[in-house]
Design a protein around this motif. Structure first.
Motif, mmCIF file in Angstrom:
data_model
loop_
_atom_site.group_PDB
_atom_site.id
_atom_site.type_symbol
_atom_site.label_atom_id
_atom_site.label_comp_id
_atom_site.label_asym_id
_atom_site.label_seq_id
_atom_site.Cartn_x
_atom_site.Cartn_y
_atom_site.Cartn_z
ATOM 1 N N GLY A 149 0.792 -1.263 -0.078
ATOM 2 C CA GLY A 149 -0.120 0.016 -0.045
ATOM 3 C C GLY A 149 0.877 1.448 0.111
ATOM 4 O O GLY A 149 0.363 2.519 0.349
ATOM 5 N N SER A 150 2.124 1.157 -0.311
ATOM 6 C CA SER A 150 3.041 2.381 -0.172
ATOM 7 C C SER A 150 3.192 3.016 -1.812
ATOM 8 O O SER A 150 2.428 2.542 -2.664
ATOM 9 C CB SER A 150 4.190 1.973 0.075
ATOM 10 O OG SER A 150 4.901 1.076 -1.004
ATOM 11 N N LYS A 151 3.896 4.157 -1.681
ATOM 12 C CA LYS A 151 4.195 4.522 -3.181
ATOM 13 C C LYS A 151 5.690 5.015 -3.009
ATOM 14 O O LYS A 151 6.265 4.980 -1.648
ATOM 15 C CB LYS A 151 3.357 6.018 -3.404
ATOM 16 C CG LYS A 151 3.574 6.970 -2.452
ATOM 17 C CD LYS A 151 2.820 8.309 -2.912
ATOM 18 C CE LYS A 151 2.786 9.350 -1.981
ATOM 19 N NZ LYS A 151 1.756 10.715 -2.512
ATOM 20 N N VAL A 152 6.378 5.260 -3.832
ATOM 21 C CA VAL A 152 7.858 5.559 -3.921
ATOM 22 C C VAL A 152 7.922 7.155 -4.132
ATOM 23 O O VAL A 152 7.220 7.880 -4.981
ATOM 24 C CB VAL A 152 8.428 5.010 -5.298
ATOM 25 C CG1 VAL A 152 10.023 5.591 -5.325
ATOM 26 C CG2 VAL A 152 8.233 3.477 -5.272
ATOM 27 N N THR A 153 8.931 7.646 -3.204
ATOM 28 C CA THR A 153 9.148 8.856 -3.080
ATOM 29 C C THR A 153 10.656 9.301 -2.838
ATOM 30 O O THR A 153 11.430 8.157 -2.446
ATOM 31 C CB THR A 153 8.234 9.606 -1.935
ATOM 32 O OG1 THR A 153 8.374 10.946 -1.879
ATOM 33 C CG2 THR A 153 8.966 9.191 -0.546
ATOM 34 N N PHE A 161 10.214 3.843 -0.076
ATOM 35 C CA PHE A 161 8.838 3.458 0.228
ATOM 36 C C PHE A 161 8.251 4.431 1.217
ATOM 37 O O PHE A 161 8.583 4.324 2.236
ATOM 38 C CB PHE A 161 8.646 2.119 0.404
ATOM 39 C CG PHE A 161 9.025 0.890 -0.594
ATOM 40 C CD1 PHE A 161 8.305 0.781 -1.780
ATOM 41 C CD2 PHE A 161 10.284 0.289 -0.376
ATOM 42 C CE1 PHE A 161 8.664 0.156 -2.855
ATOM 43 C CE2 PHE A 161 10.526 -0.830 -1.302
ATOM 44 C CZ PHE A 161 9.934 -0.798 -2.538
ATOM 45 N N LEU A 162 7.160 4.968 0.721
ATOM 46 C CA LEU A 162 6.243 5.652 1.848
ATOM 47 C C LEU A 162 5.249 4.909 2.161
ATOM 48 O O LEU A 162 4.375 4.671 1.174
ATOM 49 C CB LEU A 162 5.924 7.058 1.188
ATOM 50 C CG LEU A 162 5.300 7.965 2.143
ATOM 51 C CD1 LEU A 162 5.865 8.173 3.433
ATOM 52 C CD2 LEU A 162 4.906 9.405 1.412
ATOM 53 N N LEU A 163 5.344 4.373 3.291
ATOM 54 C CA LEU A 163 4.052 3.410 3.616
ATOM 55 C C LEU A 163 2.789 4.113 3.952
ATOM 56 O O LEU A 163 2.842 5.191 4.358
ATOM 57 C CB LEU A 163 4.517 2.641 4.951
ATOM 58 C CG LEU A 163 5.972 1.753 4.958
ATOM 59 C CD1 LEU A 163 6.096 1.283 6.265
ATOM 60 C CD2 LEU A 163 5.953 1.001 3.535
ATOM 61 N N GLU A 164 1.810 3.303 3.410
ATOM 62 C CA GLU A 164 0.372 3.837 3.846
ATOM 63 C C GLU A 164 -0.209 4.977 3.049
ATOM 64 O O GLU A 164 -0.872 5.589 3.591
ATOM 65 C CB GLU A 164 0.191 4.018 5.377
ATOM 66 C CG GLU A 164 0.551 2.673 6.180
ATOM 67 C CD GLU A 164 0.192 2.865 7.742
ATOM 68 O OE1 GLU A 164 0.360 4.005 8.039
ATOM 69 O OE2 GLU A 164 0.261 2.041 8.285
ATOM 70 N N GLU A 165 0.754 5.570 2.128
ATOM 71 C CA GLU A 165 0.365 6.730 1.451
ATOM 72 C C GLU A 165 0.163 6.305 -0.084
ATOM 73 O O GLU A 165 -0.230 7.436 -0.912
ATOM 74 C CB GLU A 165 1.478 7.711 1.495
ATOM 75 C CG GLU A 165 1.915 8.063 2.769
ATOM 76 C CD GLU A 165 0.731 9.038 3.370
ATOM 77 O OE1 GLU A 165 0.070 9.716 2.473
ATOM 78 O OE2 GLU A 165 0.370 8.989 4.707
ATOM 79 N N GLY A 166 -0.046 5.393 -0.552
ATOM 80 C CA GLY A 166 -0.272 4.775 -1.839
ATOM 81 C C GLY A 166 -2.039 5.122 -2.207
ATOM 82 O O GLY A 166 -2.841 4.868 -1.257
ATOM 83 N N ASN A 167 -2.187 5.388 -3.327
ATOM 84 C CA ASN A 167 -3.708 5.610 -3.678
ATOM 85 C C ASN A 167 -4.110 4.288 -4.385
ATOM 86 O O ASN A 167 -3.761 3.921 -5.410
ATOM 87 C CB ASN A 167 -3.768 6.680 -4.983
ATOM 88 C CG ASN A 167 -3.259 7.795 -4.396
ATOM 89 O OD1 ASN A 167 -3.398 8.586 -3.369
ATOM 90 N ND2 ASN A 167 -2.510 8.598 -5.314
ATOM 91 N N LEU A 168 -4.881 3.819 -3.492
ATOM 92 C CA LEU A 168 -5.233 2.275 -3.562
ATOM 93 C C LEU A 168 -6.588 2.254 -3.975
ATOM 94 O O LEU A 168 -7.460 2.939 -3.414
ATOM 95 C CB LEU A 168 -5.252 1.300 -2.355
ATOM 96 C CG LEU A 168 -3.547 1.089 -1.908
ATOM 97 C CD1 LEU A 168 -3.447 0.085 -0.719
ATOM 98 C CD2 LEU A 168 -2.958 0.574 -3.156
ATOM 99 N N ALA A 169 -7.183 1.323 -4.590
ATOM 100 C CA ALA A 169 -8.582 1.287 -5.080
ATOM 101 C C ALA A 169 -8.799 -0.322 -5.862
ATOM 102 O O ALA A 169 -8.027 -0.809 -6.248
ATOM 103 C CB ALA A 169 -8.911 2.219 -5.999
ATOM 104 N N LEU A 170 -9.960 -0.551 -5.418
ATOM 105 C CA LEU A 170 -10.272 -2.089 -6.013
ATOM 106 C C LEU A 170 -11.471 -1.568 -7.417
ATOM 107 O O LEU A 170 -12.515 -1.012 -6.806
ATOM 108 C CB LEU A 170 -10.889 -2.918 -5.095
ATOM 109 C CG LEU A 170 -11.559 -4.284 -5.636
ATOM 110 C CD1 LEU A 170 -10.434 -5.026 -6.145
ATOM 111 C CD2 LEU A 170 -12.158 -5.132 -4.567
#
Length: 514
Positions: A149-153, A161-170
């Motif tokens: 659930g992260s994104k790269v920054t 990895f920046l944890l818990e900051e990813g734009n997640l969707a189903l």
């Protein structure tokens, strides 16, 4: 007979041949200790979440928390467009920590950030997954593996990895019954048409989820999950899917209620998929695919081992790779530009070093390649047993050194790879990940429901002829294939290579999806 599929340029592995781009990154690991090289994440081994070594869990935290209330989700239709009413996007709101949580990236992670692409796993179920429960279980799985659930920054001049900051969707996608029953690879094309993925991984997440259903629950469902290669390898994705499925099962067997999430109103149909605006002409390599049942693999090994020494140990994978190398040698020799059969050629085989240099259930990119050099004459002679023996001896020596002293293995690998040779192929066998993938069920325990099919979607668009993949299959019954071997050929020699592969693998069957 072998089947073949044309290259689909819509998606791709995106990674350059390993020996050309990975080595400069991996070579830096040779100067580190085993603990440093294999565990850059906070200076600790990147072990299973919840373990004392895991950077994910706070000290004393259990690996599984009781199911919370309904997940924090927001539901919205896709932006206005032709297929807006065929999908519904469910955004997953992750718990926000008081402070940003960063996790270091390995050299291999950074390579895949620059050169990798999402890897997609597809699962077909006999039952219809509940959207609400699927989202809630996803949220629980993200607690176990927050890097998903992260994104790269960029942080202090370095990628993290920046944890818990990813734009997640189903993405919930309503399709017609005939389209739902079509090959999983065809459903991947639907994803690309009605909800194309963003390319900026600094601003967006590294995970993609797509749930396909019809208006009738009896038609079953298909779940496709995409993981950017920067976060991990095949076994990592399989571990996450297995955990996601486990949480779904726990929620299904509990009395907790979930907020209802309805499927979209309209169905995407085969007619939409056949629109000329979305069809692409085949380009790139021709793909050959050969399916083996467990019985066929047993027969293949027995036949190949005839004439072998008593007590000799060769794996089925050794023999498959050796047979492919001998079959392709005549055409690849001409392609290589070699001037003599005494010139050398390289075969690379991937090694998962879990259980060797890191714990068995480590999440992340935890594999390396082993380079085995042959003279062309050895392959052109077609002595499969001799080629398999050389592969096995080399792999055994590499794994023993890896287990004993990983930095020494890296130095030896760098020394070996400084010799630039023509590479026949890199042999990727994901059977180990397949064992974990077969645990994915997403059904209430005891329910009359099962996993019907699973696909490693990227196998159908190998970007180069220098890649060969052994894809694990669901193998629901003994008559179903256990693996599918994918090999790509240049178009001018595709017919000749197909003929030679049929000759060495007479027990295989053309692969077709369900």
């Amino acid at each position: 007979m072998l089947g073949y599929q044309p290259y689909n340029p819509g998606y791709g592995h995106g990674a350059a041949p390993y020996g050309q781009m990975m080595d400069p990154l991996m070579s830096q690991m040779a100067m580190l200790t085993t603990a440093q090289a294999m565990a850059p994440y906070g200076g600790s081994l990147y072990g299973a979440p919840g373990s004392p070594m895991s950077p994910y869990a706070a000290p004393g935290s259990p690996s599984f928390m009781p199911p919370p209330g309904p997940p924090a989700v927001s539901s919205s239709f896709s932006p206005p467009g032709r297929f807006a009413k065929c999908r519904r996007e469910i955004k997953v709101v992750q718990p926000q920590s008081p402070n940003y949580r960063f996790m270091d990236m390995t050299f291999v992670d950074k390579h895949y950030y620059e050169h990798g692409m999402p890897q997609f796993l597809g699962f077909r179920f006999s039952h219809a997954l509940d959207p609400s429960r699927t989202v809630q279980a996803l949220k629980l799985a993200l607690k176990e593996y927050p890097v998903v659930g992260s994104k790269v920054t960029a942080q202090l001049g370095d990628l993290k990895f920046l944890l818990e900051e990813g734009n997640l969707a189903l993405q919930l996608i309503n399709v017609s019954p005939d389209l739902l029953s079509s090959p999983i690879g065809q459903l991947m094309q639907v994803c690309d048409i009605i909800c194309p993925r963003p390319r900026d991984y600094k601003q967006n997440g590294l995970f993609y989820g797509f749930l396909f259903r019809t208006s009738n629950k009896e038609d079953g469902s298909v779940l496709i999950a995409g993981f950017h290669h920067v976060m991990g390898d095949a076994f990592s994705y399989a571990m996450f899917m297995s955990k996601w499925s486990e949480f779904y099962q726990r929620l299904a067997s509990s009395a907790s209620k979930t907020a209802e999430i309805k499927m979209p109103e309209e169905a995407f149909t085969q007619v939409n998929l056949l629109d000329p605006n979305y069809m692409k002409s085949p380009t790139g390599p021709v793909h050959h695919s050969l399916a083996f049942t467990e019985a066929a693999l047993k027969t293949l090994k027995e036949n190949a081992m005839q004439g072998g020494q008593k007590g000799e140990i060769l794996s089925t994978n050794d023999l498959l790779c050796a047979q492919a190398a001998c079959a392709l040698a005549p055409t690849r020799f001409r392609k290589s530009g070699a001037t003599s059969v005494m010139d050398e050629v390289r075969i690379c085989m991937l090694i998962d070093f879990r259980g060797l240099a890191v714990p068995e259930r480590t999440f992340g990119n935890r594999w390396t390649d082993s380079s085995i050099d042959f003279r062309w004459q050895e392959l052109l002679e077609g002595n499969v047993l001799q080629v398999a023996r050389k592969l096995r001896a080399h792999l055994k020596a590499d794994t023993e050194l890896m287990k004993r002293d990983f930095p020494s293995y890296q130095r030896e690998k760098d020394r070996r790879d400084q010799r630039k040779l023509y590479r026949m192929f890199t042999w990727n066998n994901w059977s180990k990940a397949g064992e974990e993938m077969r645990k994915v069920n997403f059904a209430q325990p005891g329910a009359d429901a099962q996993l019907m099919d699973m696909r490693w979607c990227n196998c159908t668009w190998l970007p180069t002829t220098q890649t060969a993949v052994v894809e694990p299959m669901a193998a629901v019954s003994p008559k179903d294939p256990k693996i599918v071997v994918w090999i790509a050929s240049d178009r001018d020699v595709a017919g000749a290579e197909l003929q030679m592969l049929n000759k060495v693998w007479p027990g295989g069957q053309p692969h077709s999806e369900r």
